[in-house]
Write a protein that holds these residues in place. Sequence first.
Motif, PDB file in Angstrom:
ATOM      1  N   UNK A  29      22.441  99.997 -68.423  1.00  0.00           N
ATOM      2  CA  UNK A  29      21.878  98.717 -68.002  1.00  0.00           C
ATOM      3  C   UNK A  29      21.066  98.134 -69.152  1.00  0.00           C
ATOM      4  N   UNK A  30      20.995  96.821 -69.200  1.00  0.00           N
ATOM      5  CA  UNK A  30      20.142  96.149 -70.178  1.00  0.00           C
ATOM      6  C   UNK A  30      18.855  95.695 -69.510  1.00  0.00           C
ATOM      7  N   UNK A  48      24.263  97.031 -58.199  1.00  0.00           N
ATOM      8  CA  UNK A  48      24.594  96.723 -56.802  1.00  0.00           C
ATOM      9  C   UNK A  48      24.967  97.970 -56.016  1.00  0.00           C
ATOM     10  N   UNK A  49      25.676  98.911 -56.647  1.00  0.00           N
ATOM     11  CA  UNK A  49      26.114 100.102 -55.909  1.00  0.00           C
ATOM     12  C   UNK A  49      24.945 100.993 -55.474  1.00  0.00           C
ATOM     13  N   UNK A  73      18.890 102.292 -52.308  1.00  0.00           N
ATOM     14  CA  UNK A  73      17.528 102.430 -52.818  1.00  0.00           C
ATOM     15  C   UNK A  73      16.559 101.597 -51.979  1.00  0.00           C
ATOM     16  N   UNK A  74      16.982 100.409 -51.594  1.00  0.00           N
ATOM     17  CA  UNK A  74      16.132  99.556 -50.757  1.00  0.00           C
ATOM     18  C   UNK A  74      15.868 100.213 -49.406  1.00  0.00           C
ATOM     19  N   UNK A  85      13.298  90.025 -55.212  1.00  0.00           N
ATOM     20  CA  UNK A  85      14.374  89.533 -54.343  1.00  0.00           C
ATOM     21  C   UNK A  85      15.736  89.580 -55.021  1.00  0.00           C
ATOM     22  N   UNK A  86      15.762  89.661 -56.349  1.00  0.00           N
ATOM     23  CA  UNK A  86      17.029  89.745 -57.089  1.00  0.00           C
ATOM     24  C   UNK A  86      17.428  91.198 -57.374  1.00  0.00           C
ATOM     25  N   UNK A  87      16.679  92.175 -56.835  1.00  0.00           N
ATOM     26  CA  UNK A  87      17.010  93.581 -57.039  1.00  0.00           C
ATOM     27  C   UNK A  87      16.576  94.101 -58.395  1.00  0.00           C
ATOM     28  N   UNK A  88      15.562  93.467 -58.999  1.00  0.00           N
ATOM     29  CA  UNK A  88      15.060  93.906 -60.302  1.00  0.00           C
ATOM     30  C   UNK A  88      13.754  94.667 -60.123  1.00  0.00           C
TER      31      UNK A  88
END
Length: 149
Positions: A8-9, A20-21, A26-27, A87-90
């Motif tokens: 990942x960057x 995404x996978x 994780x959430x 909210x963007x999964x970061x």
Amino acid sequence: MFQGTVSISLDAKGRLAIPARHREALAQASAGGLVLTAHPHGCLLLYPLQAWEPIRDQILKAPSFDPRSAALKRVLVGNAREEEMDSAGRLLIAPELRGHAKLEKQVWMVGMGSHFEIWSDEGWQAQNAAALAALQSDVPPPGFEAISL
């Protein structure tokens, strides 16, 4: 169960976009939050809070007057930070933790069952080379004697 390795960057602000996978699992596992901490091997550990708390409690039971125990407490608990995905999964990785793991643009997220390890590109390549070298023996490591692949 988190497994697999993904490159990942980090963005310019030091945020890690959770793939995404892994994002939904994780959430769900991190309903109480996430914990990022330093590891003595030079990577970061990412735990769902519920999985981290029993480990933290075990670490804190170790004797504080023993220099090695105190050192592990400082590294693992002293560097622990509760975080949340946006909210963007970061996930924002604090500058001091990025510094500990020498994270720059390219990082590796490695699933280790209950948690992830986060490695710099250089650290992950060195770790893989060391692991392969360590496994050249015909004698399996402790705990792996009965495992057959």
